[in-house]
Design a protein around this motif. Structure first.
Motif, mmCIF file in Angstrom:
data_model
loop_
_atom_site.group_PDB
_atom_site.id
_atom_site.type_symbol
_atom_site.label_atom_id
_atom_site.label_comp_id
_atom_site.label_asym_id
_atom_site.label_seq_id
_atom_site.Cartn_x
_atom_site.Cartn_y
_atom_site.Cartn_z
ATOM 1 N N PRO A 148 -5.955 -9.350 4.639
ATOM 2 C CA PRO A 148 -5.668 -10.149 3.444
ATOM 3 C C PRO A 148 -4.202 -10.544 3.405
ATOM 4 N N THR A 149 -3.946 -11.675 2.766
ATOM 5 C CA THR A 149 -2.566 -12.150 2.665
ATOM 6 C C THR A 149 -2.015 -12.043 1.249
ATOM 7 N N GLY A 161 -5.848 -3.604 -3.423
ATOM 8 C CA GLY A 161 -7.196 -3.086 -3.637
ATOM 9 C C GLY A 161 -7.833 -2.590 -2.362
ATOM 10 N N ASP A 162 -7.649 -3.328 -1.269
ATOM 11 C CA ASP A 162 -8.209 -2.893 0.011
ATOM 12 C C ASP A 162 -7.620 -1.556 0.440
ATOM 13 N N LEU A 163 -6.291 -1.397 0.268
ATOM 14 C CA LEU A 163 -5.661 -0.161 0.726
ATOM 15 C C LEU A 163 -6.141 1.035 -0.084
ATOM 16 N N ALA A 164 -6.387 0.850 -1.371
ATOM 17 C CA ALA A 164 -6.952 1.945 -2.168
ATOM 18 C C ALA A 164 -8.308 2.355 -1.625
ATOM 19 N N GLU A 165 -9.125 1.370 -1.271
ATOM 20 C CA GLU A 165 -10.454 1.677 -0.724
ATOM 21 C C GLU A 165 -10.328 2.358 0.640
ATOM 22 N N HIS A 183 -14.582 -13.060 2.783
ATOM 23 C CA HIS A 183 -13.313 -13.740 3.056
ATOM 24 C C HIS A 183 -12.205 -12.724 2.905
ATOM 25 N N ARG A 184 -11.195 -12.845 3.730
ATOM 26 C CA ARG A 184 -10.166 -11.806 3.720
ATOM 27 C C ARG A 184 -9.419 -11.704 2.403
ATOM 28 N N ASN A 185 -9.362 -12.798 1.625
ATOM 29 C CA ASN A 185 -8.663 -12.768 0.342
ATOM 30 C C ASN A 185 -9.610 -12.691 -0.840
ATOM 31 N N VAL A 238 3.228 -1.544 5.064
ATOM 32 C CA VAL A 238 2.062 -1.136 5.853
ATOM 33 C C VAL A 238 1.471 -2.334 6.583
ATOM 34 N N TYR A 239 1.221 -3.418 5.857
ATOM 35 C CA TYR A 239 0.603 -4.580 6.490
ATOM 36 C C TYR A 239 1.547 -5.258 7.479
#
Length: 259
Positions: A72-73, A80-84, A110-112, A248-249
């Motif tokens: 995601p950008t 949200g993704d990192l929490a998951e 979709h990535r976003n 991180v990203y």
């Protein structure tokens, strides 16, 4: 693994019959946390086989581009993704036997875009009976965690009578069949279609990732719950939450280009 023990300290305390653990990233070790997290993030968006195939067929530059195209950008979706991701990593390493059997983010539309439904479902299979126990998980990430966010998480956990949704379990079963894990897929289908999923086979995990201390908020949320399902509250706190996520990203992308 996200190697929480290498860069965080953890404190656990009972809250009635429920369990609370606060995991705090240590300022002096956040670089370790960034590296450890960046090492596992790509595996949640693509399989090792997919990345290796791109590398073998198309070379390092194309493989790196493939990884970056899946990430995601936007700051909100990354958060949200990192929490998951952290919730799934914690389940696999520290939940006492539950496993998150699929990495759900690999099937994003979709990535976003955020995915709908139960964030993570941990599964434990009794070795004698082969019956399943489920850890229904809501994962929330905020720079500043609030009571309203936990109210939203509680609503998610309480949906479907507090049980994992049938849609989520069918999704996991279908993905497991694609991955060649027919025995666990069959056990999930048996739980859904033959045995049922009784409340006593379910626990709830409320996982938060925030820049502020989650202790009091999670304690209040656990104390307010009056239902029959055992509750776990896990709060990961990292000061400089937004900057940490960005780092991180950035490290994931740098690693892909330097591998």
């Amino acid at each position: 693994m996200a190697q929480f023990d290498d860069w965080c300290i953890s404190v656990e305390a009972p809250v009635g019959n429920n369990r609370l653990r606060v995991i705090t990233g240590q300022t002096s070790n956040l670089g370790v946390g960034i590296q450890a997290t960046a090492a596992v993030v790509p595996t949640h968006y693509a399989s090792a086989e997919q990345i290796a195939r791109a590398l073998a067929r198309l070379g390092k530059q194309a493989a790196a581009a493939q990884i970056e195209s899946l990430l995601p950008t936007t700051k909100q979706i990354r958060s949200g993704d990192l929490a998951e991701i952290y919730a799934a990593e914690w389940i696999d390493a520290h939940s006492g036997g539950y496993r998150a059997p699929i990495k759900r983010l690999r099937w994003k539309d979709h990535r976003n875009m955020a995915m709908r439904g139960d964030d993570v479902i941990g599964i434990f299979q009794d070795p004698q009976t082969h019956r399943l126990q489920f850890l229904k998980t809501e994962a929330k990430s905020r720079v500043r965690l609030s009571a309203q966010v936990l109210t939203e998480a509680r609503a998610g956990l309480d949906k479907d009578g507090g049980l994992p949704s049938a849609h989520a379990l069918h999704f996991i079963s279908a993905r497991l069949l694609e991955l060649g894990n027919q025995p666990l897929a069959d056990s999930i289908d048996d739980a859904l279609l033959k045995h049922g999923v009784p409340p006593q086979s379910v626990r709830h995990l409320l996982f938060t990732f925030s820049g502020n201390a989650p202790d009091a908020l999670l304690t209040a949320s656990l104390q307010a719950y009056s239902g029959p399902i055992t509750q776990w509250g896990i709060g990961l706190r990292v000061e400089g939450h937004a900057e940490f996520i960005g780092a991180v990203y950035d490290r994931v992308i740098a690693n892909a280009n330097n591998s």
